[in-house]
Motif scaffolding. Sequence first.
Motif, PDB file in Angstrom:
ATOM      1  N   GLY A  10      -4.215  -9.690  -0.499  1.00 26.95           N
ATOM      2  CA  GLY A  10      -5.233 -10.450   0.216  1.00 26.95           C
ATOM      3  C   GLY A  10      -5.768 -11.564  -0.670  1.00 26.95           C
ATOM      4  O   GLY A  10      -6.175 -12.624  -0.193  1.00 26.95           O
ATOM      5  N   SER A  11      -5.716 -11.339  -1.982  1.00 23.69           N
ATOM      6  CA  SER A  11      -6.229 -12.344  -2.915  1.00 23.69           C
ATOM      7  C   SER A  11      -5.391 -13.623  -2.882  1.00 23.69           C
ATOM      8  O   SER A  11      -5.872 -14.676  -3.285  1.00 23.69           O
ATOM      9  CB  SER A  11      -6.246 -11.783  -4.335  1.00 23.69           C
ATOM     10  OG  SER A  11      -4.949 -11.366  -4.687  1.00 23.69           O
ATOM     11  N   GLY A  43      -3.187  -7.225   2.127  1.00 23.26           N
ATOM     12  CA  GLY A  43      -4.374  -6.730   1.429  1.00 23.26           C
ATOM     13  C   GLY A  43      -5.672  -7.326   1.975  1.00 23.26           C
ATOM     14  O   GLY A  43      -5.676  -8.111   2.928  1.00 23.26           O
ATOM     15  N   GLY A  44      -6.761  -6.949   1.345  1.00 17.16           N
ATOM     16  CA  GLY A  44      -8.081  -7.317   1.868  1.00 17.16           C
ATOM     17  C   GLY A  44      -8.657  -8.594   1.284  1.00 17.16           C
ATOM     18  O   GLY A  44      -9.467  -9.273   1.915  1.00 17.16           O
ATOM     19  N   GLY A  45      -8.272  -8.920   0.045  1.00 20.01           N
ATOM     20  CA  GLY A  45      -8.722 -10.163  -0.582  1.00 20.01           C
ATOM     21  C   GLY A  45     -10.222 -10.229  -0.806  1.00 20.01           C
ATOM     22  O   GLY A  45     -10.923  -9.208  -0.797  1.00 20.01           O
ATOM     23  N   ARG A  49     -13.635  -7.486  -0.688  1.00 22.04           N
ATOM     24  CA  ARG A  49     -14.518  -7.203  -1.830  1.00 22.04           C
ATOM     25  C   ARG A  49     -15.964  -7.514  -1.480  1.00 22.04           C
ATOM     26  O   ARG A  49     -16.875  -6.784  -1.851  1.00 22.04           O
ATOM     27  CB  ARG A  49     -14.073  -7.984  -3.059  1.00 22.04           C
ATOM     28  CG  ARG A  49     -12.845  -7.358  -3.606  1.00 22.04           C
ATOM     29  CD  ARG A  49     -12.391  -7.664  -4.973  1.00 22.04           C
ATOM     30  NE  ARG A  49     -11.232  -6.773  -5.126  1.00 22.04           N
ATOM     31  CZ  ARG A  49      -9.996  -7.074  -4.749  1.00 22.04           C
ATOM     32  NH1 ARG A  49      -9.731  -8.272  -4.264  1.00 22.04           N
ATOM     33  NH2 ARG A  49      -9.030  -6.203  -4.860  1.00 22.04           N
ATOM     34  N   ASP A  66     -14.198   2.245   1.031  1.00 20.65           N
ATOM     35  CA  ASP A  66     -12.750   2.099   1.232  1.00 20.65           C
ATOM     36  C   ASP A  66     -12.422   1.868   2.709  1.00 20.65           C
ATOM     37  O   ASP A  66     -11.579   1.030   3.045  1.00 20.65           O
ATOM     38  CB  ASP A  66     -12.018   3.360   0.752  1.00 20.65           C
ATOM     39  CG  ASP A  66     -11.858   3.420  -0.765  1.00 20.65           C
ATOM     40  OD1 ASP A  66     -11.904   2.360  -1.421  1.00 20.65           O
ATOM     41  OD2 ASP A  66     -11.667   4.532  -1.288  1.00 20.65           O
ATOM     42  N   VAL A 114      -4.287   2.127   4.954  1.00 20.71           N
ATOM     43  CA  VAL A 114      -4.060   3.348   5.722  1.00 20.71           C
ATOM     44  C   VAL A 114      -5.155   4.382   5.493  1.00 20.71           C
ATOM     45  O   VAL A 114      -5.759   4.892   6.433  1.00 20.71           O
ATOM     46  CB  VAL A 114      -2.668   3.950   5.383  1.00 20.71           C
ATOM     47  CG1 VAL A 114      -2.513   5.336   5.985  1.00 20.71           C
ATOM     48  CG2 VAL A 114      -1.551   3.034   5.868  1.00 20.71           C
ATOM     49  N   THR A 115      -5.412   4.702   4.222  1.00 14.67           N
ATOM     50  CA  THR A 115      -6.300   5.830   3.931  1.00 14.67           C
ATOM     51  C   THR A 115      -7.094   5.561   2.644  1.00 14.67           C
ATOM     52  O   THR A 115      -6.609   4.810   1.779  1.00 14.67           O
ATOM     53  CB  THR A 115      -5.425   7.111   3.841  1.00 14.67           C
ATOM     54  OG1 THR A 115      -6.269   8.240   3.848  1.00 14.67           O
ATOM     55  CG2 THR A 115      -4.569   7.148   2.606  1.00 14.67           C
ATOM     56  N   GLN A 118      -6.918   4.453  -2.272  1.00 11.32           N
ATOM     57  CA  GLN A 118      -5.678   3.805  -2.713  1.00 11.32           C
ATOM     58  C   GLN A 118      -5.797   2.324  -2.365  1.00 11.32           C
ATOM     59  O   GLN A 118      -6.834   1.885  -1.892  1.00 11.32           O
ATOM     60  CB  GLN A 118      -4.469   4.441  -2.025  1.00 11.32           C
ATOM     61  CG  GLN A 118      -4.508   4.345  -0.503  1.00 11.32           C
ATOM     62  CD  GLN A 118      -3.215   4.831   0.157  1.00 11.32           C
ATOM     63  OE1 GLN A 118      -2.542   5.695  -0.355  1.00 11.32           O
ATOM     64  NE2 GLN A 118      -2.887   4.252   1.287  1.00 11.32           N
ATOM     65  N   THR A 120      -3.393  -1.330  -0.944  1.00  6.20           N
ATOM     66  CA  THR A 120      -2.221  -1.662  -0.119  1.00  6.20           C
ATOM     67  C   THR A 120      -0.935  -1.639  -0.953  1.00  6.20           C
ATOM     68  O   THR A 120       0.150  -1.615  -0.382  1.00  6.20           O
ATOM     69  CB  THR A 120      -2.420  -3.008   0.589  1.00  6.20           C
ATOM     70  OG1 THR A 120      -2.935  -3.954  -0.340  1.00  6.20           O
ATOM     71  CG2 THR A 120      -3.379  -2.884   1.751  1.00  6.20           C
ATOM     72  N   VAL A 123       0.315   1.706  -0.109  1.00  2.75           N
ATOM     73  CA  VAL A 123       0.831   1.683   1.268  1.00  2.75           C
ATOM     74  C   VAL A 123       2.240   1.090   1.280  1.00  2.75           C
ATOM     75  O   VAL A 123       3.158   1.617   1.909  1.00  2.75           O
ATOM     76  CB  VAL A 123      -0.111   0.849   2.183  1.00  2.75           C
ATOM     77  CG1 VAL A 123       0.470   0.710   3.579  1.00  2.75           C
ATOM     78  CG2 VAL A 123      -1.504   1.466   2.229  1.00  2.75           C
ATOM     79  N   ALA A 178     -13.467   1.550  -4.929  1.00  7.56           N
ATOM     80  CA  ALA A 178     -13.233   0.666  -3.782  1.00  7.56           C
ATOM     81  C   ALA A 178     -13.269  -0.775  -4.267  1.00  7.56           C
ATOM     82  O   ALA A 178     -14.144  -1.158  -5.049  1.00  7.56           O
ATOM     83  CB  ALA A 178     -14.293   0.907  -2.716  1.00  7.56           C
ATOM     84  N   GLY A 179     -12.301  -1.560  -3.817  1.00  2.00           N
ATOM     85  CA  GLY A 179     -12.269  -2.977  -4.150  1.00  2.00           C
ATOM     86  C   GLY A 179     -11.839  -3.290  -5.570  1.00  2.00           C
ATOM     87  O   GLY A 179     -11.820  -4.448  -5.967  1.00  2.00           O
ATOM     88  N   ASN A 181      -9.570  -4.059  -8.936  1.00  2.00           N
ATOM     89  CA  ASN A 181      -8.415  -4.941  -9.020  1.00  2.00           C
ATOM     90  C   ASN A 181      -7.551  -4.577 -10.222  1.00  2.00           C
ATOM     91  O   ASN A 181      -7.703  -5.131 -11.289  1.00  2.00           O
ATOM     92  CB  ASN A 181      -8.934  -6.384  -9.120  1.00  2.00           C
ATOM     93  CG  ASN A 181      -7.952  -7.333  -8.508  1.00  2.00           C
ATOM     94  OD1 ASN A 181      -6.789  -6.979  -8.307  1.00  2.00           O
ATOM     95  ND2 ASN A 181      -8.407  -8.529  -8.216  1.00  2.00           N
TER      96      ASN A 181
HETATM   97  P1  UTP Z   1      -6.425  -4.027  -1.545  1.00  4.81           P
HETATM   98  O1  UTP Z   1      -7.035  -3.843  -2.888  1.00  4.81           O
HETATM   99  O2  UTP Z   1      -5.131  -3.408  -1.304  1.00  4.81           O
HETATM  100  O3  UTP Z   1      -6.380  -5.521  -1.174  1.00  4.81           O
HETATM  101  O4  UTP Z   1      -7.430  -3.483  -0.446  1.00  4.81           O
HETATM  102  P2  UTP Z   1      -6.284  -6.862  -2.034  1.00  4.81           P
HETATM  103  O5  UTP Z   1      -7.666  -7.326  -2.189  1.00  4.81           O
HETATM  104  O6  UTP Z   1      -5.387  -7.715  -1.294  1.00  4.81           O
HETATM  105  O7  UTP Z   1      -5.658  -6.552  -3.413  1.00  4.81           O
HETATM  106  P3  UTP Z   1      -4.893  -7.621  -4.320  1.00  4.81           P
HETATM  107  O8  UTP Z   1      -4.941  -8.938  -3.663  1.00  4.81           O
HETATM  108  O9  UTP Z   1      -3.497  -7.076  -4.426  1.00  4.81           O
HETATM  109  O10 UTP Z   1      -5.663  -7.584  -5.586  1.00  4.81           O
HETATM  110  C1  UTP Z   1      -8.811  -3.763  -0.473  1.00  4.81           C
HETATM  111  C2  UTP Z   1      -9.614  -2.476  -0.567  1.00  4.81           C
HETATM  112  O11 UTP Z   1      -9.447  -1.707   0.647  1.00  4.81           O
HETATM  113  C3  UTP Z   1      -9.446  -0.313   0.359  1.00  4.81           C
HETATM  114  C4  UTP Z   1      -9.711  -0.176  -1.148  1.00  4.81           C
HETATM  115  O12 UTP Z   1     -11.096  -0.090  -1.353  1.00  4.81           O
HETATM  116  C5  UTP Z   1      -9.171  -1.520  -1.670  1.00  4.81           C
HETATM  117  O13 UTP Z   1      -9.737  -1.847  -2.923  1.00  4.81           O
HETATM  118  N1  UTP Z   1      -8.151   0.306   0.781  1.00  4.81           N
HETATM  119  C6  UTP Z   1      -7.059  -0.464   1.057  1.00  4.81           C
HETATM  120  C7  UTP Z   1      -8.067   1.678   0.901  1.00  4.81           C
HETATM  121  O14 UTP Z   1      -9.035   2.421   0.631  1.00  4.81           O
HETATM  122  N2  UTP Z   1      -6.908   2.236   1.350  1.00  4.81           N
HETATM  123  C8  UTP Z   1      -5.807   1.507   1.673  1.00  4.81           C
HETATM  124  O15 UTP Z   1      -4.780   2.082   2.098  1.00  4.81           O
HETATM  125  C9  UTP Z   1      -5.881   0.111   1.485  1.00  4.81           C
END
Ligand code: UTP
Length: 235
Positions: A10-11, A43-45, A49, A66, A114-115, A118, A120, A123, A178-179, A181
């Motif tokens: 997501g970032s 991802g969430g980006g 966060r 999460d 998903v859960t 963890q 993505t 996942v 949660a969140g 990196n």
């Molecule tokens: P990610 O950390 O996977 O996204 O999910 P991101 O921000 O794209 O990571 P980068 O870009 O690779 O750094 C964001 C948040 O969502 C929750 C976690 O808290 C994670 O930090 N999450 C995501 C889960 O709890 N379970 C999942 O299966 C996916």
Amino acid sequence: MKSLVISLGGSVLVPNLSGHRIAEYAAALRQVSEKFRVFVVVGGGGEARRYIEVARSLGVDEGTCDEIGIRVTRLNAALLIAALGDSVYPRVAEDQEKALEYAVSGRIVVMGGVTPAQTTDAVSAVLAERTGADILINLTSVDGIYSADPKTDPSATRYAHLTPDRLAEIVSGSRLNAGSNTVMDAIAVKIIQRSSIPLLVLDGRKPENLPDALILGRFSGTVVSSGVNTLVLPL
Ligand code: UTP
């Protein structure tokens, strides 16, 4: 047709809603899907966060944070699906089983988290295992795996190649809130170790890095592979 699972950070896809790369990634993924069977885990980006920070400031537990993060990953996945039009199965897969079901359509399949507890990355590793992917690609906001965080440590050096066991040693010290990196979460690494799935970590800030690596075999990043399953690109 060879198959790939892409962990699209997501970032890099949606650092924030006013500065994103969704249209560029839709074009890159369409190009790649002409040659490969493609699964994308989004991802969430930055927005995930920010939501998690607000939830935490309200005194919410980590598992609930999460869940909020997971919702944002699925929203980002929905945006990517919107941009991909007819090339993609039109629903966000809510787990790996659904992703397998949607893949019968022959189109790109997109999922988010998903859960809890963890990221993505985990996942995508589970999805790579379940789909028998030929490669797992992690598109992130650095151009590979470093000996230290290159954003804070100027002496950090990039690894061109690592074994799964060495990767496990590198991530073993990191903590998963949660969140958070980290370079890759521990669950993802465990799956890469047990299934010998070749992993390629690429700089996702340039969407063209994806077709360049997969179609032309031109890339700079980190390859994680064991002797059992070495990686030669293009596939
Ligand atoms: P990610 O950390 O996977 O996204 O999910 P991101 O921000 O794209 O990571 P980068 O870009 O690779 O750094 C964001 C948040 O969502 C929750 C976690 O808290 C994670 O930090 N999450 C995501 C889960 O709890 N379970 C999942 O299966 C996916």
